[in-house]
Structure formats: C-alpha cells, structure tokens
Design a protein around this motif. Structure first.
Motif, PDB file in Angstrom:
ATOM      1  N   ARG A   1      15.940 -29.350   7.571  1.00 13.67           N
ATOM      2  CA  ARG A   1      16.989 -28.996   6.616  1.00 13.67           C
ATOM      3  C   ARG A   1      17.094 -30.039   5.510  1.00 13.67           C
ATOM      4  N   HIS A   2      17.612 -29.597   4.338  1.00 10.73           N
ATOM      5  CA  HIS A   2      17.857 -30.533   3.242  1.00 10.73           C
ATOM      6  C   HIS A   2      19.307 -31.030   3.299  1.00 10.73           C
ATOM      7  N   PRO A   3      19.622 -32.141   2.619  1.00 13.70           N
ATOM      8  CA  PRO A   3      20.970 -32.706   2.665  1.00 13.70           C
ATOM      9  C   PRO A   3      21.833 -32.371   1.450  1.00 13.70           C
ATOM     10  N   TRP A   4      21.429 -31.430   0.610  1.00  9.09           N
ATOM     11  CA  TRP A   4      22.073 -31.249  -0.692  1.00  9.09           C
ATOM     12  C   TRP A   4      23.326 -30.389  -0.643  1.00  9.09           C
ATOM     13  N   ARG A   5      24.294 -30.780  -1.472  1.00 11.91           N
ATOM     14  CA  ARG A   5      25.499 -29.989  -1.723  1.00 11.91           C
ATOM     15  C   ARG A   5      25.481 -29.499  -3.163  1.00 11.91           C
ATOM     16  N   PRO A   6      25.948 -28.264  -3.414  1.00 11.62           N
ATOM     17  CA  PRO A   6      26.050 -27.799  -4.797  1.00 11.62           C
ATOM     18  C   PRO A   6      27.150 -28.548  -5.534  1.00 11.62           C
ATOM     19  N   ALA A   7      27.043 -28.604  -6.852  1.00 11.85           N
ATOM     20  CA  ALA A   7      28.025 -29.304  -7.684  1.00 11.85           C
ATOM     21  C   ALA A   7      29.420 -28.721  -7.478  1.00 11.85           C
TER      22      ALA A   7
ATOM     23  N   THR B   1      43.447 -27.369   0.694  1.00 11.27           N
ATOM     24  CA  THR B   1      42.280 -28.227   0.488  1.00 11.27           C
ATOM     25  C   THR B   1      41.094 -27.332   0.168  1.00 11.27           C
ATOM     26  N   THR B   2      40.514 -27.521  -1.002  1.00  7.07           N
ATOM     27  CA  THR B   2      39.458 -26.610  -1.428  1.00  7.07           C
ATOM     28  C   THR B   2      38.528 -27.307  -2.423  1.00  7.07           C
ATOM     29  N   HIS B   3      37.558 -26.581  -2.956  1.00  2.00           N
ATOM     30  CA  HIS B   3      36.663 -27.044  -4.021  1.00  2.00           C
ATOM     31  C   HIS B   3      36.652 -25.959  -5.099  1.00  2.00           C
ATOM     32  N   ILE B   4      36.173 -26.345  -6.290  1.00  2.00           N
ATOM     33  CA  ILE B   4      35.654 -25.343  -7.226  1.00  2.00           C
ATOM     34  C   ILE B   4      34.178 -25.699  -7.459  1.00  2.00           C
ATOM     35  N   PHE B   5      33.317 -24.700  -7.280  1.00  2.00           N
ATOM     36  CA  PHE B   5      31.874 -24.884  -7.374  1.00  2.00           C
ATOM     37  C   PHE B   5      31.353 -24.402  -8.728  1.00  2.00           C
ATOM     38  N   VAL B   6      30.256 -24.984  -9.166  1.00  2.00           N
ATOM     39  CA  VAL B   6      29.654 -24.627 -10.451  1.00  2.00           C
ATOM     40  C   VAL B   6      28.743 -23.411 -10.276  1.00  2.00           C
ATOM     41  N   LYS B   7      29.073 -22.340 -10.977  1.00  2.00           N
ATOM     42  CA  LYS B   7      28.265 -21.118 -10.936  1.00  2.00           C
ATOM     43  C   LYS B   7      26.841 -21.417 -11.374  1.00  2.00           C
ATOM     44  N   GLY B   8      25.870 -20.838 -10.647  1.00  2.00           N
ATOM     45  CA  GLY B   8      24.468 -20.997 -10.985  1.00  2.00           C
ATOM     46  C   GLY B   8      23.798 -22.179 -10.337  1.00  2.00           C
ATOM     47  N   ASP B   9      24.529 -22.992  -9.580  1.00  3.07           N
ATOM     48  CA  ASP B   9      23.920 -24.148  -8.935  1.00  3.07           C
ATOM     49  C   ASP B   9      22.855 -23.709  -7.936  1.00  3.07           C
ATOM     50  N   ALA B  10      21.780 -24.485  -7.849  1.00  2.00           N
ATOM     51  CA  ALA B  10      20.636 -24.116  -7.006  1.00  2.00           C
ATOM     52  C   ALA B  10      20.948 -24.160  -5.521  1.00  2.00           C
TER      53      ALA B  10
END
Length: 285
Positions: free
Chosen positions: A207-213, A228-237
């Motif tokens: 597995r890879h260790p990456w999180r989307p922006a 408690t939440t996030h907002i994620f960047v649309k289109g992130d790989a």
C-alpha cells in the motif's frame, strides 16, 4: 483443570468475575474472544506472535508529544473511520464527519474573518469561506471553527518540523449570519509519516502512504454536537485511495482557480489564487 485451545478462551474470560464495570467486562470479553479466534483462524506461529509484539513495541517508541504512531496505525487499518461511523450514525442533515488525525494542536490563535492562517508558508494563495448552520438551515452565530493544514508545497504540518513555530492553524468565529472566512494556501497531497513501523507495515502490505489534499475543520458550539471533518480538493489523485479511508463524497470541494486580480477579501493578489466555498451543518447536542 487442564487448559488447551478448546477451553482456554472461556477460562480467561471467567477470571473477570470480580470486574465491577459492566461496560469494561463487555469490551474485554469481546476483545479476548476475537483475539483468540484470530489466532486460531490463522494458526498463529510463535515467531509471528513475537514479531507482532516487536511491532507494537516499536510503534509505542515512535510516540511523543509531536507524533502519535498508534493513531496512524488505527487510521491506516480503517479502525478510526469505523469508530467514527459507529458513533455518528444518526445525524440526518448534518455534515459528514471524518478522521481526527494525529496533528491537531490545542491553542491555535483566534483570528478575524479573512485573516491569513498560512502566514509565512509557501503555496498558492487560497480563500475559503462559507456558513455554519443547523440541520434546519438556520445560521449559527458564535460557532468556533478550528482549522489546520499542511503547507502548500511539501505537505508538512508545523509539528513535523523541528524548527519554527505554529503555522497553518487558526480559530475563526462565525458572525450573526453564521458566516466564516479565512485566507490560507491551497493544500496539497502528502504522505503520512512512513519512516516508522506503520510505514513499514504499509510497504509490506503493498500500500501507499498518501492522503489527498485537504483542510481539517473542527467546529464547536454549546448547543450543537462538535463536528470533526475535512474539506478535500476535487480532482486530487488520491481521493479514491486515501491511506486512512477518510474521504466522503460530500466533503469533496471544487477549489476554483483564478488569475491574478481582485480577491474575495477585498484585496488583490499578484499571484494566481484559488477559492473554495463550503457550508457546514451541525447536529443538535
């Protein structure tokens, strides 16, 4: 009484007769049964068991006031998101929750609207705004929004650097119309810390260790459940393969790109910049 694999589990559970807490007894009974069933199912060898002990010991040794390796372990095994889902089943109309993560810090500065929480760190200027409302659509005044994020180039939180002070953090209070606004840098994808036992585990699992922006947000108000939440960047790989399984479709936001020019705070940017708009909804307490 002779103990073997057929009766050992019941014997261990039976030793809890003096446990005074019904909830602790329930949890420990289930934990013991599942641990023993796991060992039986995989025919756990002694060498594998010792390796597991060494792994947990190494995980503990990686923990300090700046890093929580056990939270990373919980996150990457999907346990954090499972606990989150169990504890937020009945929140109709409220914004989806997601993982807390290991990088929250108490004591972020209180800032006015449109203040720059990313002062002094590199990245594309970004302006984030929206409202906080209840599940009936009514604005919530006085809600305190803790935001925290990485820089906009290397993807590092302030606590991951040994030098320098706090950055990428702030507390914004909503106005009478429930509005909030702040300036920052557009977040970037980043790998979770993978130089420890959790990183080694991920590599062995393929597995890879990456999180989307993303930008973290924790929103508190006395009359409402803390979100408690996030907002994620649309289109992130990495939206479809987040290392900690934290992405929910409702939290993916379009960070609109703009050429140099007027900015939403009434100023002007000589650099290209982005804007993001998101409205949060809080469940009643």
């Amino acid at each position: 009484m002779s103990l073997d694999e057929s009766n050992l589990t019941d014997a261990v559970i039976g030793r809890m007769e003096g446990c005074e807490s019904p909830r602790l007894r329930q949890i420990m009974t289930s934990l013991i049964r599942h641990l023993h069933d796991f060992a039986r199912e995989v025919e756990l060898t002694e060498d594998e068991w010792f390796e597991g002990i060494r792994f947990l010991t190494a995980t503990g040794r990686m923990c300090d006031d700046r890093r929580q390796e056990f939270i990373l372990l919980s996150d990457t095994l999907g346990l954090s998101m499972l606990v989150d889902a169990i504890n937020h089943r009945h929140r109709a109309g409220a914004t989806d929750t997601t993982v807390f993560g290991p990088f929250f810090v108490e004591g972020a500065p209180a800032l006015p609207h449109w203040a720059n929480v990313s002062e002094g760190i590199p990245g594309t200027p970004c302006f984030v705004s929206g409202t906080v409302r209840d599940t009936g659509g009514r604005p919530i005044a006085g809600a305190v929004i803790d935001v925290w994020q990485t820089d906009g180039v290397e993807g590092l939180y302030d606590v991951q650097r040994r030098e320098g002070g706090m950055y990428g953090r702030g507390r914004i209070t909503t106005d009478a119309q429930g509005r909030y606004a702040f300036r920052t840098v557009q977040p970037v994808s980043y790998p979770i810390p993978d130089d420890g036992p959790v990183g080694k585990m991920l590599r062995k699992m393929g597995r890879h260790p990456w999180r989307p922006a993303h930008i973290h947000a924790r929103i508190a108000h006395p009359a409402h459940e803390t979100l408690t939440t996030h907002i994620f960047v649309k289109g992130d790989a990495y939206l479809a393969s987040d290392a900690v399984f934290g992405v929910k479709d409702s939290l993916v936001v379009d960070f609109v790109q703009h050429p140099p020019g007027p900015t939403p705070d009434g100023g002007r940017s000589e650099l290209r910049f982005s804007t993001a708009q998101y409205d949060f909804a809080l469940a009643p307490a």
